[in-house]
Design a protein around this motif. Structure first.
Motif, PDB file in Angstrom:
ATOM      1  N   UNK A   2       0.810  -1.184  -0.089  1.00 19.49           N
ATOM      2  CA  UNK A   2       0.115   0.066   0.069  1.00 19.49           C
ATOM      3  C   UNK A   2       1.053   1.267  -0.023  1.00 19.49           C
ATOM      4  N   UNK A   3       0.637   2.105  -0.841  1.00 25.10           N
ATOM      5  CA  UNK A   3       1.450   3.395  -0.766  1.00 25.10           C
ATOM      6  C   UNK A   3       0.550   4.357  -0.239  1.00 25.10           C
ATOM      7  N   UNK A   4       1.166   4.920   0.843  1.00 24.74           N
ATOM      8  CA  UNK A   4       0.242   5.653   1.652  1.00 24.74           C
ATOM      9  C   UNK A   4       1.124   7.342   1.697  1.00 24.74           C
ATOM     10  N   UNK A   5       2.173   7.492   1.148  1.00 27.42           N
ATOM     11  CA  UNK A   5       2.678   8.893   0.940  1.00 27.42           C
ATOM     12  C   UNK A   5       3.409   9.047  -0.353  1.00 27.42           C
ATOM     13  N   UNK A  29      14.583   3.561  -5.193  1.00 25.73           N
ATOM     14  CA  UNK A  29      14.443   2.196  -4.943  1.00 25.73           C
ATOM     15  C   UNK A  29      14.115   2.224  -3.248  1.00 25.73           C
ATOM     16  N   UNK A  30      14.998   3.024  -2.658  1.00 22.21           N
ATOM     17  CA  UNK A  30      14.810   3.081  -1.126  1.00 22.21           C
ATOM     18  C   UNK A  30      13.422   3.473  -0.678  1.00 22.21           C
ATOM     19  N   UNK A  31      12.937   4.804  -1.212  1.00 17.77           N
ATOM     20  CA  UNK A  31      11.606   5.174  -0.887  1.00 17.77           C
ATOM     21  C   UNK A  31      10.537   4.260  -1.366  1.00 17.77           C
ATOM     22  N   UNK A  34      10.028   1.675   1.090  1.00 18.56           N
ATOM     23  CA  UNK A  34       9.356   1.989   2.324  1.00 18.56           C
ATOM     24  C   UNK A  34       7.688   2.392   1.934  1.00 18.56           C
ATOM     25  N   UNK A  35       7.343   2.110   0.676  1.00 15.77           N
ATOM     26  CA  UNK A  35       5.794   2.332   0.607  1.00 15.77           C
ATOM     27  C   UNK A  35       5.530   3.677   0.127  1.00 15.77           C
ATOM     28  N   UNK A  36       6.505   4.383  -0.200  1.00 12.20           N
ATOM     29  CA  UNK A  36       6.347   5.688  -0.933  1.00 12.20           C
ATOM     30  C   UNK A  36       5.899   5.440  -2.607  1.00 12.20           C
TER      31      UNK A  36
END
Ligand SMILES: Cc1cc2nc3c(=O)[nH]c(=O)nc-3n(C[C@H](O)[C@H](O)[C@H](O)COP(=O)(O)OP(=O)(O)OC[C@H]3O[C@@H](n4cnc5c(N)ncnc54)[C@H](O)[C@@H]3O)c2cc1C
Length: 274
Positions: A2-5, A29-31, A34-36
Protein backbone atom coordinates in the motif's frame (compact mmCIF):
# COMPACT_ATOMS: atom_id res chain seq x y z
CA UNK A 1 2.28 -2.83 -1.06
CA UNK A 2 0.00 0.00 0.00
CA UNK A 3 1.39 3.39 -0.98
CA UNK A 4 0.35 5.89 1.65
CA UNK A 5 2.69 8.78 1.04
CA UNK A 6 4.23 10.44 -1.96
CA UNK A 7 7.76 11.64 -2.61
CA UNK A 8 8.75 13.92 -5.46
CA UNK A 9 12.31 13.91 -6.76
CA UNK A 10 13.09 16.99 -8.81
CA UNK A 11 16.13 15.84 -10.75
CA UNK A 12 18.58 17.77 -12.92
CA UNK A 13 21.34 15.92 -14.72
CA UNK A 14 21.79 15.40 -18.42
CA UNK A 15 23.29 11.91 -18.29
CA UNK A 16 21.68 8.62 -17.23
CA UNK A 17 25.24 7.32 -16.59
CA UNK A 18 26.03 10.09 -14.09
CA UNK A 19 26.57 9.73 -10.39
CA UNK A 20 23.51 11.95 -9.88
CA UNK A 21 21.44 9.39 -11.80
CA UNK A 22 22.78 6.64 -9.51
CA UNK A 23 21.85 8.73 -6.45
CA UNK A 24 18.36 9.30 -7.84
CA UNK A 25 17.92 5.58 -8.55
CA UNK A 26 18.91 4.68 -4.99
CA UNK A 27 16.34 7.16 -3.70
CA UNK A 28 13.59 5.75 -5.94
CA UNK A 29 14.37 2.20 -4.80
CA UNK A 30 14.74 3.04 -1.10
CA UNK A 31 11.61 5.16 -0.92
CA UNK A 32 9.52 2.73 -2.95
CA UNK A 33 10.60 -0.04 -0.57
CA UNK A 34 9.22 1.99 2.31
CA UNK A 35 5.85 2.34 0.65
CA UNK A 36 6.27 5.75 -0.94
CA UNK A 37 4.78 6.47 -4.31
CA UNK A 38 7.78 8.15 -5.98
CA UNK A 39 7.32 10.78 -8.67
CA UNK A 40 10.37 11.97 -10.60
CA UNK A 41 10.56 15.21 -12.55
CA UNK A 42 13.56 14.60 -14.82
CA UNK A 43 13.97 18.20 -15.91
CA UNK A 44 16.43 17.81 -18.81
CA UNK A 45 14.52 14.82 -20.20
CA UNK A 46 11.33 16.87 -19.94
CA UNK A 47 13.10 19.82 -21.60
CA UNK A 48 11.66 21.88 -18.77
CA UNK A 49 11.57 25.56 -19.67
CA UNK A 50 13.84 27.45 -17.29
CA UNK A 51 12.88 31.05 -18.01
CA UNK A 52 9.97 32.84 -16.38
CA UNK A 53 8.15 34.54 -19.28
CA UNK A 54 4.72 35.74 -20.43
CA UNK A 55 4.25 32.37 -22.16
CA UNK A 56 3.64 30.90 -18.69
CA UNK A 57 0.21 32.56 -18.74
CA UNK A 58 -2.64 31.35 -20.96
CA UNK A 59 -5.00 34.00 -22.29
CA UNK A 60 -4.89 37.76 -21.81
CA UNK A 61 -2.33 39.45 -19.61
CA UNK A 62 -3.42 41.87 -16.93
CA UNK A 63 -0.94 44.48 -18.05
CA UNK A 64 0.70 43.70 -21.40
CA UNK A 65 2.46 47.11 -21.44
CA UNK A 66 4.40 46.33 -18.27
CA UNK A 67 4.67 42.59 -17.71
CA UNK A 68 5.15 41.88 -13.98
CA UNK A 69 5.76 38.12 -13.68
CA UNK A 70 4.74 37.76 -10.04
CA UNK A 71 1.41 39.56 -10.52
CA UNK A 72 0.51 37.90 -13.80
CA UNK A 73 1.20 34.33 -12.70
CA UNK A 74 -0.59 34.80 -9.40
CA UNK A 75 -3.77 35.84 -11.23
CA UNK A 76 -3.27 33.07 -13.80
CA UNK A 77 -2.89 30.53 -10.97
CA UNK A 78 -6.13 31.77 -9.36
CA UNK A 79 -7.95 31.53 -12.72
CA UNK A 80 -6.44 28.17 -13.73
CA UNK A 81 -4.60 29.79 -16.65
CA UNK A 82 -1.01 28.73 -15.95
CA UNK A 83 0.82 26.85 -18.69
CA UNK A 84 0.35 23.08 -18.52
CA UNK A 85 3.96 22.30 -17.58
CA UNK A 86 3.72 24.49 -14.46
CA UNK A 87 0.28 23.19 -13.49
CA UNK A 88 1.52 19.59 -13.77
CA UNK A 89 4.49 20.25 -11.49
CA UNK A 90 2.26 22.01 -8.99
CA UNK A 91 -0.04 19.00 -8.91
CA UNK A 92 2.92 16.70 -8.20
CA UNK A 93 4.12 19.00 -5.45
CA UNK A 94 0.68 19.13 -3.85
CA UNK A 95 0.66 15.34 -3.58
CA UNK A 96 4.17 15.07 -2.16
CA UNK A 97 4.96 15.03 1.52
CA UNK A 98 8.70 14.69 0.79
CA UNK A 99 10.52 16.61 -1.94
CA UNK A 100 14.14 15.87 -2.85
CA UNK A 101 16.05 18.17 -5.16
CA UNK A 102 18.80 16.09 -6.80
CA UNK A 103 21.47 18.01 -8.72
CA UNK A 104 25.17 18.68 -9.31
CA UNK A 105 26.34 21.88 -7.68
CA UNK A 106 26.68 24.58 -10.36
CA UNK A 107 28.30 27.86 -9.38
CA UNK A 108 27.57 27.35 -5.67
CA UNK A 109 23.91 26.76 -6.49
CA UNK A 110 21.64 24.54 -8.56
CA UNK A 111 21.63 24.18 -12.36
CA UNK A 112 19.62 26.87 -14.18
CA UNK A 113 16.97 24.37 -15.25
CA UNK A 114 16.21 23.56 -11.61
CA UNK A 115 16.27 27.20 -10.58
CA UNK A 116 13.76 27.69 -13.41
CA UNK A 117 11.53 25.03 -11.83
CA UNK A 118 11.65 27.00 -8.59
CA UNK A 119 10.99 30.35 -10.30
CA UNK A 120 8.05 29.02 -12.28
CA UNK A 121 6.44 26.45 -9.97
CA UNK A 122 6.76 28.10 -6.56
CA UNK A 123 4.71 31.14 -7.42
CA UNK A 124 2.93 33.57 -5.17
CA UNK A 125 -0.45 32.30 -4.00
CA UNK A 126 0.43 28.67 -4.66
CA UNK A 127 3.67 28.49 -2.64
CA UNK A 128 3.67 31.57 -0.45
CA UNK A 129 1.98 34.82 0.43
CA UNK A 130 3.27 37.58 2.68
CA UNK A 131 1.00 36.19 5.42
CA UNK A 132 1.92 32.58 4.75
CA UNK A 133 5.68 32.26 4.92
CA UNK A 134 8.35 30.59 7.07
CA UNK A 135 6.68 28.96 10.15
CA UNK A 136 3.27 29.83 8.72
CA UNK A 137 4.25 28.73 5.23
CA UNK A 138 1.94 26.94 2.83
CA UNK A 139 4.10 23.77 2.76
CA UNK A 140 4.61 23.46 6.50
CA UNK A 141 3.41 19.85 6.48
CA UNK A 142 5.93 18.86 3.82
CA UNK A 143 9.62 18.01 4.09
CA UNK A 144 12.25 19.00 1.57
CA UNK A 145 15.92 18.19 1.10
CA UNK A 146 18.75 19.27 -1.16
CA UNK A 147 20.80 16.29 -2.34
CA UNK A 148 23.76 17.28 -4.46
CA UNK A 149 27.17 16.36 -5.77
CA UNK A 150 30.16 18.67 -5.89
CA UNK A 151 33.32 19.07 -7.90
CA UNK A 152 35.15 20.35 -4.82
CA UNK A 153 36.22 18.33 -1.81
CA UNK A 154 34.71 18.65 1.68
CA UNK A 155 37.83 20.42 2.97
CA UNK A 156 37.41 23.16 0.34
CA UNK A 157 34.00 23.95 1.87
CA UNK A 158 35.11 24.31 5.49
CA UNK A 159 35.10 27.70 7.21
CA UNK A 160 38.84 27.98 6.46
CA UNK A 161 38.61 26.21 3.09
CA UNK A 162 39.23 27.94 -0.22
CA UNK A 163 35.52 28.03 -1.16
CA UNK A 164 34.32 29.06 2.30
CA UNK A 165 31.77 27.60 4.70
CA UNK A 166 29.20 25.35 3.02
CA UNK A 167 26.64 26.51 5.60
CA UNK A 168 26.75 29.98 4.05
CA UNK A 169 26.35 28.58 0.56
CA UNK A 170 23.26 26.60 1.60
CA UNK A 171 21.40 29.50 3.18
CA UNK A 172 19.82 31.05 0.06
CA UNK A 173 18.27 27.80 -1.13
CA UNK A 174 17.42 26.27 2.23
CA UNK A 175 16.10 29.40 3.91
CA UNK A 176 15.31 31.70 0.98
CA UNK A 177 13.40 29.09 -1.01
CA UNK A 178 12.45 26.02 1.03
CA UNK A 179 11.88 27.41 4.48
CA UNK A 180 10.33 30.58 3.07
CA UNK A 181 7.61 28.38 1.54
CA UNK A 182 7.19 26.63 4.90
CA UNK A 183 8.94 23.33 4.18
CA UNK A 184 10.55 21.49 7.07
CA UNK A 185 14.07 21.44 5.70
CA UNK A 186 16.02 18.22 6.20
CA UNK A 187 19.81 18.29 6.40
CA UNK A 188 21.33 18.30 2.93
CA UNK A 189 22.83 15.14 1.50
CA UNK A 190 26.19 16.14 0.06
CA UNK A 191 28.21 13.80 -2.15
CA UNK A 192 31.64 15.33 -2.09
CA UNK A 193 33.61 15.16 -5.31
CA UNK A 194 32.32 11.85 -6.67
CA UNK A 195 34.52 12.14 -9.77
CA UNK A 196 37.63 11.54 -7.65
CA UNK A 197 36.18 9.61 -4.75
CA UNK A 198 37.35 6.07 -3.97
CA UNK A 199 34.16 5.49 -1.90
CA UNK A 200 31.35 6.09 -4.36
CA UNK A 201 29.59 2.79 -3.61
CA UNK A 202 29.81 3.49 0.12
CA UNK A 203 28.31 6.95 -0.44
CA UNK A 204 25.36 5.38 -2.24
CA UNK A 205 24.87 2.84 0.53
CA UNK A 206 24.98 5.56 3.22
CA UNK A 207 22.29 7.41 1.25
CA UNK A 208 20.13 4.28 1.05
CA UNK A 209 20.55 3.83 4.80
CA UNK A 210 19.63 7.44 5.57
CA UNK A 211 16.46 7.21 3.51
CA UNK A 212 15.21 4.31 5.64
CA UNK A 213 14.31 6.77 8.40
CA UNK A 214 13.79 9.95 6.39
CA UNK A 215 10.14 10.23 7.42
CA UNK A 216 11.08 10.60 11.10
CA UNK A 217 14.25 12.62 10.64
CA UNK A 218 14.52 15.83 12.62
CA UNK A 219 14.64 18.93 10.41
CA UNK A 220 17.22 21.73 10.58
CA UNK A 221 16.47 24.56 12.96
CA UNK A 222 15.72 28.09 11.84
CA UNK A 223 14.78 31.24 13.71
CA UNK A 224 11.14 31.03 14.84
CA UNK A 225 9.08 33.45 12.79
CA UNK A 226 7.51 34.83 15.96
CA UNK A 227 10.93 36.30 16.82
CA UNK A 228 10.28 38.94 14.18
CA UNK A 229 7.86 41.83 14.14
CA UNK A 230 6.05 41.13 10.88
CA UNK A 231 4.70 44.60 10.35
CA UNK A 232 5.93 47.59 8.44
CA UNK A 233 6.43 49.76 11.52
CA UNK A 234 8.49 46.86 12.97
CA UNK A 235 10.38 46.58 9.72
CA UNK A 236 10.21 42.77 9.79
CA UNK A 237 13.09 42.74 12.27
CA UNK A 238 13.94 40.90 15.48
CA UNK A 239 11.48 41.98 18.19
CA UNK A 240 13.05 44.60 20.47
CA UNK A 241 12.32 42.51 23.59
CA UNK A 242 14.41 39.66 22.12
CA UNK A 243 17.43 41.79 21.32
CA UNK A 244 18.57 41.78 24.94
CA UNK A 245 18.10 38.00 25.31
CA UNK A 246 20.01 37.42 22.10
CA UNK A 247 22.82 39.73 23.23
CA UNK A 248 23.92 37.06 25.72
CA UNK A 249 24.11 34.26 23.14
CA UNK A 250 27.58 33.02 22.23
CA UNK A 251 26.57 32.36 18.61
CA UNK A 252 24.14 33.89 16.16
CA UNK A 253 20.65 32.38 15.91
CA UNK A 254 21.25 30.93 12.45
CA UNK A 255 23.86 31.21 9.71
CA UNK A 256 22.41 34.47 8.45
CA UNK A 257 20.73 35.74 11.63
CA UNK A 258 24.23 35.94 13.06
CA UNK A 259 23.68 39.22 14.92
CA UNK A 260 27.36 39.99 14.38
CA UNK A 261 28.37 36.94 16.43
CA UNK A 262 30.20 33.75 15.44
CA UNK A 263 28.05 31.55 13.18
CA UNK A 264 26.34 28.64 14.92
CA UNK A 265 28.33 25.57 13.85
CA UNK A 266 26.74 23.33 11.18
CA UNK A 267 23.48 25.30 11.29
CA UNK A 268 22.62 24.48 7.67
CA UNK A 269 24.13 21.00 7.53
CA UNK A 270 23.02 19.20 10.71
CA UNK A 271 19.83 19.03 12.75
CA UNK A 272 20.34 20.10 16.37
CA UNK A 273 20.52 17.22 18.88
CA UNK A 274 17.53 18.53 20.64
C1 LIG B 1 28.43 24.79 -14.96
C2 LIG B 1 29.12 24.06 -13.84
C3 LIG B 1 29.31 24.71 -12.64
C4 LIG B 1 29.91 24.04 -11.57
N1 LIG B 1 30.06 24.70 -10.38
C5 LIG B 1 30.59 24.05 -9.32
C6 LIG B 1 30.72 24.70 -8.06
O1 LIG B 1 30.32 25.85 -7.88
N2 LIG B 1 31.25 24.02 -7.04
C7 LIG B 1 31.70 22.73 -7.19
O2 LIG B 1 32.17 22.14 -6.18
N3 LIG B 1 31.58 22.09 -8.37
C8 LIG B 1 31.05 22.71 -9.43
N4 LIG B 1 30.90 22.06 -10.62
C9 LIG B 1 31.28 20.61 -10.71
C10 LIG B 1 30.05 19.71 -10.57
O3 LIG B 1 29.36 19.99 -9.37
C11 LIG B 1 30.48 18.24 -10.58
O4 LIG B 1 31.07 17.98 -11.82
C12 LIG B 1 29.30 17.30 -10.36
O5 LIG B 1 28.73 17.56 -9.09
C13 LIG B 1 29.71 15.84 -10.41
O6 LIG B 1 28.55 15.03 -10.35
P1 LIG B 1 28.11 14.13 -11.59
O7 LIG B 1 26.89 13.36 -11.26
O8 LIG B 1 28.05 14.95 -12.84
O9 LIG B 1 29.37 13.17 -11.65
P2 LIG B 1 29.80 12.14 -12.80
O10 LIG B 1 30.98 12.71 -13.50
O11 LIG B 1 28.62 11.73 -13.59
O12 LIG B 1 30.22 10.88 -11.93
C14 LIG B 1 31.39 10.82 -11.16
C15 LIG B 1 31.89 9.39 -11.24
O13 LIG B 1 30.91 8.48 -10.68
C16 LIG B 1 30.78 7.36 -11.55
N5 LIG B 1 29.50 6.67 -11.32
C17 LIG B 1 28.33 6.82 -11.97
N6 LIG B 1 27.42 5.94 -11.50
C18 LIG B 1 28.02 5.27 -10.48
C19 LIG B 1 27.59 4.23 -9.60
N7 LIG B 1 26.36 3.71 -9.65
N8 LIG B 1 28.47 3.76 -8.69
C20 LIG B 1 29.74 4.26 -8.61
N9 LIG B 1 30.20 5.22 -9.44
C21 LIG B 1 29.35 5.72 -10.36
C22 LIG B 1 30.92 7.96 -12.93
O14 LIG B 1 31.22 6.96 -13.90
C23 LIG B 1 32.10 8.92 -12.71
O15 LIG B 1 33.32 8.23 -12.78
C24 LIG B 1 30.34 22.70 -11.72
C25 LIG B 1 30.15 22.06 -12.95
C26 LIG B 1 29.55 22.73 -14.00
C27 LIG B 1 29.35 22.00 -15.31
Amino acid sequence: MQQWKTALIVYAHQSPASFNAAVRDVAVQALTKQGYKVLVSDLYAMKFKASATAEDVKGDLKNPEHFVYNDEVMVAWQDGRLSDDIAEEQQKLEQAELVIFQFPLYWFSMPAIMKGWIDRVLIQGFAFTMQKMYDNGIFKDKRAMLSFTTGGTESMYLADGVHGDVNVLLWPLQNGVLRFCGFQVLAPQIFWCPAHSPVRSEMLEAWRERLRSVCVEKPLSFAPTEYFDLSFPGGFRLRPELRETCASLTHGITTAHHLGKPLPPDNQTKAKDS
